[in-house]
Design an enzyme around this catalytic site. Structure first.
Site, PDB file in Angstrom:
ATOM      1  N   HIS B 142       0.929  -1.214  -0.209  1.00 44.00           N
ATOM      2  CA  HIS B 142       0.068   0.016  -0.175  1.00 44.00           C
ATOM      3  C   HIS B 142       0.889   1.283  -0.070  1.00 44.00           C
ATOM      4  O   HIS B 142       0.695   2.260  -0.848  1.00 44.00           O
ATOM      5  CB  HIS B 142      -0.993  -0.005   1.354  1.00 44.00           C
ATOM      6  CG  HIS B 142      -1.692   1.058   1.380  1.00 44.00           C
ATOM      7  ND1 HIS B 142      -2.505   1.632   0.501  1.00 44.00           N
ATOM      8  CD2 HIS B 142      -1.811   2.173   2.478  1.00 44.00           C
ATOM      9  CE1 HIS B 142      -3.064   3.018   0.905  1.00 44.00           C
ATOM     10  NE2 HIS B 142      -2.625   3.158   1.841  1.00 44.00           N
ATOM     11  N   GLU B 208     -10.911   1.985   2.943  1.00 44.87           N
ATOM     12  CA  GLU B 208      -9.463   1.321   3.119  1.00 44.87           C
ATOM     13  C   GLU B 208      -9.724  -0.028   3.791  1.00 44.87           C
ATOM     14  O   GLU B 208     -10.242   0.190   4.942  1.00 44.87           O
ATOM     15  CB  GLU B 208      -8.530   2.463   3.614  1.00 44.87           C
ATOM     16  CG  GLU B 208      -8.269   3.551   3.097  1.00 44.87           C
ATOM     17  CD  GLU B 208      -6.974   4.270   3.705  1.00 44.87           C
ATOM     18  OE1 GLU B 208      -6.758   4.350   4.754  1.00 44.87           O
ATOM     19  OE2 GLU B 208      -6.405   4.871   2.807  1.00 44.87           O
ATOM     20  N   SER B 266     -15.509   5.887  10.505  1.00 42.88           N
ATOM     21  CA  SER B 266     -14.768   4.735  10.361  1.00 42.88           C
ATOM     22  C   SER B 266     -15.756   3.611  10.527  1.00 42.88           C
ATOM     23  O   SER B 266     -16.340   3.749  11.825  1.00 42.88           O
ATOM     24  CB  SER B 266     -13.574   4.878  11.180  1.00 42.88           C
ATOM     25  OG  SER B 266     -12.951   6.124  11.023  1.00 42.88           O
TER      26      SER B 266
END
Lengths: 424, 424
Positions: B142, B208, B266
């Protein structure tokens, strides 16, 4: 809005010295403990703390319809959560009880020692449980100084700086109340001339002179707070030392920002001075150019004239004031910071702490960190004991103070101090 | 150490489908609510949740000497705080009660409906109250991909990346449990070809793919946790989607890191899979070159083989799996992250959440974000419904899944999903 407790004509039957931080017009909030008390909410007047739980116990707040147990907690969060209508009424009531013309409390000499204790005889605790801590970077002089030193004097400010109140998330767990000492942190550093990093105690330990505000009202995810609404969400202010390990910071901060260089300790003053008490000291802000986006526009005087100073006290020596700055130098106001923080729907909670960022003024004597005061260590400061400092030495105590003063009243924050112990 | 509840030979008297995430060897922890229950701690087996408060009420944990009210809280923090000796004994006891050869609970048919509820019939809540949330950046692929795209392919990794597990502090208040939808954030962006920034709903909304671990034991300020001690401080793991607004991020992140581009939401999966349950799936880590500092050295297999996938489900359409990755690709282990986080004396608390950072593998099908999968939007992905995606569209649901599988047992995390609602 007229705030009754701010009336400059009020004078208390409790003796308050002329330069006290805590006249009857201040009445900040805190939490204390001593031999008798685990944790009670308190206010301050002159040299005394006022035990709010005991006042409630004695029935002095009966008109306010409060659950007195709210003052028997280890933090002010539940009290603040009651909302400004209630906390303002409580401060107004305190102001009445302490007013020289009122006899209700004044005449009850038998309970004086139960309610009032010398501030020097109690331990002041962390006043709020901080859920999230955000630190901004909102002083133009500080950002310019740092940019000049570590990047390019001609492009000292990043292109985003005048468009957004730049900020980042800090570590809430290591926020400590004034008087809590801590050890010099260890970490990785890479000297500019070295091929590879080294590990050990940091060498460039710095303070950052800041204030912070405490969130007084929660939002839900998806809600935004406008600059106009913002004051309703800000309970009050504290002094704040965002300790920084400059050498760790330089090596670690790209690309995700400061981490271990900041999260070992932050020191907060024990008294939350209410935004209400600060209203008389509001002052004009910077002319912002370029013009900000509509969600950052605001009306009225939103800066605050808070005189700030930092002193360094070597072990067993007298202190030296190394910086005198002022909160009025902030380019971005608290209201703009909060509007920006929530414009994306980020929720805030009662007790969240929002740091100003280092507060530097335009004059070199007003720089809010050793990094700036000693200009990266190139101009050591002379202390009163004859020693020199580029950064903070082991066993130095750093003391921050702040107060507002107009022609009638002076209200202050008390001290925000901590001693740097050697690395362990 | 042999962990009794992990015994692959165990089989439950509760029916568990072959591909279930929740065989008797998993027994994760969570918090649920339904029409009868405000918040009880629970575990999972097959399609059922197991109400731990009711099990305690019925005396099944009497040998453990627990205060049953610990299971009647809105979070697992107080339970986790009891320590691994206790939580491990509880999981072992659960494993005995569910074992097919044991009749204690099996024979009590009259209380089955009080203890067991279909997972699909209850609401799973955020399992812990997160005090502080840290996100790392520990996947080599990443970091290399991002560095290649936005900086320089020849110097994709920052000089510090292989020396320190780079991390930053995130916003704890906006961590939401799976199933909580949220609105596309608004903010400032500056298109590369524009002179000045613009304001509006973000255009490049990304997921993500991460995991996170939950701290199980607190430290005091000044304490450090060694890599050897670290597992004792990690209670378990969850799946984690660190939603990111790429265009807001690009404009805001210099020099203090991501802020509004991340702190709007999140998403965390509701089950904490204990580190104990994951032990059989430990695997070898990266050969770290350059050699790390002594405080980051570790022994044994500390990576974990967790198969991960991400699916995008457009409104009322079938889903498309867009990424299959694996937690074993992490360059820095959890133990190294925690040793680094505390080497400066930063204290951690039970319930703190530590994100892995986006987990990408070496193959393009293993990239853990749209930024990488669509290579900055230059290679749109084709979904099963015929539409294309460069980033996430309004009303798309993103679903993350993860499980461990060896030749005997498969244990999983359940789903971590949320729908992106249009900007409000």
């Amino acid at each position: 809005m007229t705030i009754k407790a701010n009336n400059p004509a009020l004078s208390s039957w409790i003796d308050v010295e002329k330069n006290s931080d805590f006249p009857i017009q201040n009445l900040p909030f805190g939490i204390y403990s001593d031999n008798q008390v685990n944790h009670h909410a308190c206010s301050a007047i002159g040299n005394y703390i006022i035990d709010l739980y005991e006042l409630a116990n004695c029935g002095f707040f009966s008109s306010l319809n409060l659950n007195k147990e709210i003052f028997n907690r280890s933090s002010l969060n539940d009290f603040i959560e009651l909302g400004k209508t209630t906390t303002r009424a409580l401060r107004d009531r305190l102001s009445v009880l302490l007013d020289g013309t009122n006899k209700e409390l004044q005449d009850k000499k038998e309970i004086f020692n139960q309610i009032f204790k010398l501030q020097s005889s109690v331990k002041l605790l962390l006043p709020v449980r901080v859920g999230d801590y955000t630190d901004f970077y909102s002083s133009l002089d500080h950002a310019t100084n740092i940019g000049t030193m570590i990047r390019d004097p001609k492009n000292a400010l990043m292109p985003n700086w005048k468009y957004i109140p730049v900020g980042y998330h800090g570590r809430a767990s290591s926020i400590m109340v004034s008087g809590t000492n801590f050890h010099r942190p260890k970490g990785q550093m890479k000297p500019a001339d070295a091929e590879v990093p080294t590990f050990g105690p940091c060498k460039l330990l710095d303070f950052e002179l800041e204030t912070a505000y405490i969130i007084g009202k929660s939002t839900e995810s998806g809600e935004s707070i406008s600059t106009e609404q913002a004051d309703d969400y800000i309970f009050g202010m504290v002094l704040f030392n965002d300790w920084s390990a400059r050498d760790i910071q330089t090596w670690e901060y790209v690309p995700l920002g400061p981490f271990l260089s900041k999260n070992f300790a932050s020191t907060v003053s024990p008294w939350i001075v209410t935004l209400d008490a600060l209203e008389p000291y509001r002052t004009e802000g910077y002319l912002q150019d370029p013009k900000v986006f509509p969600y950052l526009e605001y009306k009225g005087n939103k800066n605050v004239d808070i005189k700030l100073e930092v002193a360094i006290q070597p072990e067993n020596k007298e202190e030296t004031v190394v910086c005198r700055s002022n909160y009025k130098y902030m380019y971005w106001t608290m209201e703009q910071q909060l509007a920006h923080h929530t414009v994306n729907g980020c929720n805030v909670n009662v007790g969240d702490l929002m740091g100003s960022g280092t507060i530097s003024g335009p004059d070199p004597s007003e720089y809010g960190s050793m990094m700036e005061l000693s200009w990266k260590g190139t101009k050591p400061l002379k202390l009163n004991d004859g020693t020199e400092r580029k950064f903070i030495n082991d066993n130095d105590t750093v003391i921050m103070r702040g107060y507002c003063q107009n022609d009638k009243v002076r209200i202050g924050f008390g001290e925000c101090k901590a001693k740097l112990l050697p690395a362990n």
